[in-house]
Design a protein around this motif. Structure first.
Motif, PDB file in Angstrom:
ATOM      1  N   VAL A 168       0.858  -1.186   0.000  1.00  0.00           N
ATOM      2  CA  VAL A 168       0.000   0.000   0.000  1.00  0.00           C
ATOM      3  C   VAL A 168       0.893   1.234   0.000  1.00  0.00           C
ATOM      4  O   VAL A 168       1.685   1.438   0.923  1.00  0.00           O
ATOM      5  N   MET A 169       0.800   2.034  -1.044  1.00  0.00           N
ATOM      6  CA  MET A 169       1.621   3.244  -1.160  1.00  0.00           C
ATOM      7  C   MET A 169       0.994   4.387  -0.366  1.00  0.00           C
ATOM      8  O   MET A 169      -0.225   4.579  -0.389  1.00  0.00           O
ATOM      9  N   ARG A 170       1.826   5.146   0.333  1.00  0.00           N
ATOM     10  CA  ARG A 170       1.365   6.347   1.012  1.00  0.00           C
ATOM     11  C   ARG A 170       1.384   7.516   0.028  1.00  0.00           C
ATOM     12  O   ARG A 170       2.213   7.573  -0.889  1.00  0.00           O
ATOM     13  N   SER A 171       0.488   8.472   0.238  1.00  0.00           N
ATOM     14  CA  SER A 171       0.382   9.591  -0.700  1.00  0.00           C
ATOM     15  C   SER A 171       1.671  10.400  -0.770  1.00  0.00           C
ATOM     16  O   SER A 171       2.059  10.900  -1.828  1.00  0.00           O
ATOM     17  N   GLY A 172       2.368  10.527   0.354  1.00  0.00           N
ATOM     18  CA  GLY A 172       3.589  11.305   0.351  1.00  0.00           C
ATOM     19  C   GLY A 172       4.702  10.684  -0.465  1.00  0.00           C
ATOM     20  O   GLY A 172       5.692  11.347  -0.795  1.00  0.00           O
ATOM     21  N   ALA A 173       4.558   9.390  -0.791  1.00  0.00           N
ATOM     22  CA  ALA A 173       5.607   8.721  -1.551  1.00  0.00           C
ATOM     23  C   ALA A 173       5.708   9.268  -2.969  1.00  0.00           C
ATOM     24  O   ALA A 173       6.781   9.217  -3.576  1.00  0.00           O
ATOM     25  N   ARG A 185       2.194  -1.225 -11.078  1.00  0.00           N
ATOM     26  CA  ARG A 185       2.306  -2.630 -10.679  1.00  0.00           C
ATOM     27  C   ARG A 185       3.769  -3.021 -10.499  1.00  0.00           C
ATOM     28  O   ARG A 185       4.134  -3.700  -9.542  1.00  0.00           O
ATOM     29  N   ALA A 186       4.623  -2.563 -11.419  1.00  0.00           N
ATOM     30  CA  ALA A 186       6.046  -2.896 -11.334  1.00  0.00           C
ATOM     31  C   ALA A 186       6.670  -2.324 -10.068  1.00  0.00           C
ATOM     32  O   ALA A 186       7.504  -2.974  -9.416  1.00  0.00           O
ATOM     33  N   LEU A 187       6.268  -1.117  -9.683  1.00  0.00           N
ATOM     34  CA  LEU A 187       6.794  -0.500  -8.469  1.00  0.00           C
ATOM     35  C   LEU A 187       6.353  -1.279  -7.232  1.00  0.00           C
ATOM     36  O   LEU A 187       7.154  -1.561  -6.329  1.00  0.00           O
ATOM     37  N   GLU A 188       5.077  -1.632  -7.167  1.00  0.00           N
ATOM     38  CA  GLU A 188       4.581  -2.406  -6.022  1.00  0.00           C
ATOM     39  C   GLU A 188       5.277  -3.766  -5.951  1.00  0.00           C
ATOM     40  O   GLU A 188       5.608  -4.262  -4.876  1.00  0.00           O
ATOM     41  N   ASN A 189       5.496  -4.391  -7.122  1.00  0.00           N
ATOM     42  CA  ASN A 189       6.201  -5.672  -7.149  1.00  0.00           C
ATOM     43  C   ASN A 189       7.627  -5.519  -6.630  1.00  0.00           C
ATOM     44  O   ASN A 189       8.132  -6.372  -5.899  1.00  0.00           O
ATOM     45  N   ALA A 190       8.293  -4.432  -7.037  1.00  0.00           N
ATOM     46  CA  ALA A 190       9.684  -4.218  -6.622  1.00  0.00           C
ATOM     47  C   ALA A 190       9.774  -4.028  -5.108  1.00  0.00           C
ATOM     48  O   ALA A 190      10.681  -4.549  -4.451  1.00  0.00           O
TER      49      ALA A 190
END
Length: 824
Positions: free
Chosen positions: A269-274, A304-309
């Motif tokens: 789960v990405m945070r908005s500040g990221a 998707r690639a970023l979350e996978n990484a």
């Protein structure tokens, strides 16, 4: 509270009824006249010459099994077979003869005219159990087949023709998928797709642990390596918090981090500040990603690639989730601890792990065919199974599959002594205590099986034993090739074996060791020595999240009334205890003055540990229930597509579909360029003629005066051209049938569209849940979107296939004309 009570009462009622039937079967099998005519009676039932009688058929199978094995089947085995025939999951303690129970249950189903698949834990057991079953079933006139990973097509086809087939559920499932990718009916291996009855050994492992595992047939394509490496570089600079699990992902984590990685769901789960951090780094490094581009429609694959990484670096761990073999990432089966070189994580996860680990890169794959294990199992009309720990998962079986669980009594009382858990403040003290326990066992000649939760834990334990000079065998994913030898000798006097997950290994640990040397007298002497030393001792180094796995390890000791003992050594550093219980236990230790080398008895907090494991079990069951209905929709789509595809394999269905699709495409082109209800000056006849030529190779003759254009006349002109082309093909190649090329064209395009639909559905499952933020039901939105995607995919397949079909016909005519002109 009421539901468990009702289930318990129903189980007791079922057991009482089937116990009476088991006595009847035992009585029949003991009657001389019945035994003498049992084979003829069974074959008569199988041929339909005698009325079907399940109890009589089972009694015939019992007689055949006793003749082959040379021993009398005990009543609990007959009861277990009856329970499975009634579509129950049966709990049978390890060593109680589950293999022969599966054989007699399969024989009974076959006598009633059903095809039977017996699902085993692995290929080795499929071949071994099929050979053993053949000794029982062949005299009854039943053929037995087996399917393993490297079985060629002809061998598979021959096996499936047998009434009883052994194999893993994965092999059965992949054959189902491959049959539904075949271009000819004769290329399919399973006769008519019949899947009437399934009997599952190690049912909890297959039906629960593997339930949501997707069986996938893929088509490879090249990934953009530079993109993956660039994404991985960005992921390395992010602040990631790893949490074990959460019920409300929107409320987790620390606001100071860029992303939260969730172990249980393998989600990020990405945070908005990221996003701002990514933008600054992307601008500084000249990366392909910028804040503006990341969530543009054309760049969603980068998300998707970023979350996978991030997941590859924070969740997937070498030694636990995978190992590196020959510079390749090889997944570890979390249930068995075995490496699975034929598996790969989907949706780009595998490639992300390869980049993060520095292993060789593989090609990414698109999904040609996919089915979850639980959905495949749902295709069978009847399902029964066995496990040594089924009662622990009774609620999950009931909720997920609607299958009741029944525990059958053991033939002999269990003599194993199960000791209270011992809880230490730290891992070092725990390992010292374990080594002391093992040393004591060796001194009295008692064999020891030590179970660890992971490869890392097993190797840490191995190092501790080696430091104490304790010789031992190590069994984990890194040493799996030694598995059969290690397991076979684990019951020798003073033998020490360290293992990860032992469930499903399929080989009983015999007291005294194996009979590989053929020396029966020496084996008996070893067995007596082990019995005198107390039997096999099982030591669990840490508790697993799943109580079932703990019980499977414990169940290795005390088989068939043998003596034995078990104990679990826990540490407050263990993942199960560290977050939930460790603070309170450390406070208790301070109050009681507990030193590092002393331990607490689980009597103080055993209830808390069991409650924590029960919580995980409920979460596991919840994860299988598909509360939003996404998987149910995917399953319905797959069944609908495979039914349609099956029609195209037979008779002239594909040719009829293509002819209809071609007419519909002609109508669609005319309606697009000369739509009814629009003034003629808004029509585009030249564009129509151009697209008709490029798409269908049909030449339209347009009137000189645009006012004379009549869409209906253009339609008739196109249909006439198509009819003339078909007549021309018939004259050029007399007797030539278009059935086969039509089938090839339609199936290839339909499969391409289906592959795209599979990938689109997986993407939709990830994005639709966020629709709840807009006060809309994710389930309703997904159902509508899925329906639209399905309809669009089939329409696209029809359009492309019709275009190829028409151009194929045109090529035949044009080639004949060219040949004629050349001859002239």
């Amino acid at each position: 509270m009421l539901l468990p009570l009702i289930r318990s009462l129903l189980r007791k009622k079922t057991l009482r009824k089937l116990t009476v039937q088991a006595r009847r079967v035992r009585s029949l099998a003991d009657t001389h006249s019945f035994r003498d005519g049992s084979t003829a009676r069974f074959q008569a039932m199988r041929a339909g010459e005698a009325a079907p009688d399940a109890l009589a058929a089972l009694a015939c199978a019992v007689v055949a099994a006793e003749r082959y094995h040379g021993f009398r089947l005990h009543s609990p085995q007959i009861l277990a077979a009856l329970c499975m025939l009634e579509n129950n999951i049966v709990e049978m303690v390890t060593g109680e003869g589950k293999t022969v129970v599966a054989t007699i249950a399969a024989a009974t189903r076959a006598a009633l005219g059903e095809r039977v698949h017996v699902a085993t834990a692995n290929d080795y057991l499929a071949e071994r159990d099929a050979r053993e079953a053949a000794g029982v079933l062949t005299p009854l006139g039943l053929g037995v087949g087996s399917i393993i990973a490297d079985s060629p097509g002809d061998a598979r086809r021959a096996a499936y023709r047998m009434p009883v087939v052994y194999g893993t559920v994965q092999q059965f499932g992949f054959d189902y998928l491959r049959d539904n990718l075949a271009y000819r009916a004769e290329d399919q291996v399973s006769p008519g797709g019949e899947r009437a009855s399934l009997i599952v050994d190690e049912a909890d492992a297959v039906l629960l642990d593997e339930a949501v595992t997707p069986l996938i047939i893929s088509q490879e394509f090249d990934s953009e390596i530079d993109v993956l490496e660039g994404i991985d570089g960005l992921a390395r600079g992010l602040r990631v918090q790893v949490v074990e699990r959460t019920r409300e992902e929107g409320l987790i984590g620390d606001d100071a981090v860029d992303a939260v990685a969730i172990e249980e769901t393998k989600r990020v789960v990405m945070r908005s500040g990221a996003y701002a951090a990514l933008e600054r780094r992307a601008l500084a490094e000249g990366s392909i990603i910028s804040r503006d581009a990341l969530y543009q429609p054309g760049n969603l694959h980068l998300v998707r690639a970023l979350e996978n990484a991030i997941a590859a670096r924070s969740i997937y761990r070498v030694g636990r989730d995978y190992v590196i073999e020959d510079d390749r990432v090889v997944i570890i089966d979390p249930r068995t601890g075995r490496p699975t070189p034929d598996r790969s994580w989907s949706e780009g996860v595998h490639q992300a792990v390869e980049v993060a680990s520095g292993a060789a890169r593989s090609r990414e794959a698109g999904t040609l065919a996919r089915v979850r294990v639980m959905d495949f199992v749902g295709l069978y009309q009847r399902v029964g199974g066995m496990s040594g720990t089924a009662m622990t998962a009774a609620e999950s079986f009931e909720r997920v599959y609607g299958l009741p669980v029944v525990a059958v009594p053991t033939a002999r009382p269990v003599q194993r002594a199960d000791e209270p858990d011992r809880i230490y403040l730290g891992d070092a003290a725990r390992l010292r205590a374990v080594c002391d326990d093992v040393s004591g066992c060796i001194a009295r000649g008692q064999p020891v099986l030590l179970g660890a939760a992971s490869i890392e834990a097993s190797e840490a334990l191995s190092r501790a034993l080696s430091a104490r000079g304790i010789a031992h065998n190590l069994l984990n994913a890194n040493y799996h090739r030694e598995e059969s030898r290690i397991v076979a000798e684990a019951g020798r006097p003073a033998q020490v074996t360290v293992a990860t997950a032992m469930a499903g290994r399929g080989t009983d640990i015999l007291l005294g060791g194996s009979l590989a040397d053929g020396d029966q007298e020496a084996h008996l002497r070893r067995r007596e020595a082990v019995l005198a030393a107390g039997g096999l001792r099982v030591i669990g180094v840490g508790r697993h999240r799943s109580r079932r796995i703990d019980e499977q390890l414990r169940g290795r000791s005390g088989r068939q009334g043998d003596p034995g003992s078990s104990a679990f050594y826990l540490s407050l550093d263990d993942p199960l205890l560290a977050t939930s219980l460790a603070p309170a236990v450390r406070a208790l230790a301070r109050q009681t003055g507990l030193t590092e080398d002393q331990h607490l008895s689980s009597g103080l907090i055993g209830g808390r540990i069991r409650a924590l494991q029960a919580s995980y079990a409920r979460d596991e069951a919840d994860s299988l229930l598909d509360p939003l209905g996404f998987e149910r929709v995917s399953d319905q789509q797959r069944r609908a597509y495979y039914a349609l595809r099956g029609e195209w394999l037979t008779a002239d269905a594909a040719l009829e579909t293509l002819n209809t699709a071609t007419v519909e495409l002609i109508d669609a082109l005319i309606d697009r360029h000369c739509p009814a209800g629009h003034l003629p000056e808004h029509w585009r006849p030249q564009a129509l003629a151009s697209e008709m030529q490029s798409t269908l190779r049909i030449t339209l003759e347009l009137p000189a005066d645009p006012d004379d254009i009549d869409p209906q006349a253009l339609r008739m002109q196109a249909l006439m051209a198509l009819s003339e082309r078909l007549d021309a093909v018939a004259l050029i190649q007399p007797g030539y049938t278009l059935v086969e090329p039509a089938r090839q064209i339609l199936l290839s395009q339909a499969d391409n569209a289906w592959m795209g639909l599979n990938d689109a559905m997986e993407s939709l499952k990830r994005t639709i849940p966020f629709a709840s933020l807009s006060q809309k039901s994710p389930t309703v939105i997904f159902q509508q979107e899925a329906f639209d995607h399905f309809r669009a995919a089939l329409n696209e397949a029809h359009v492309i296939a019709a275009s190829i079909y028409c151009r194929y016909l045109a090529s035949i005519v044009e080639a004949a004309q060219a040949e004629k002109e050349e001859a002239a």
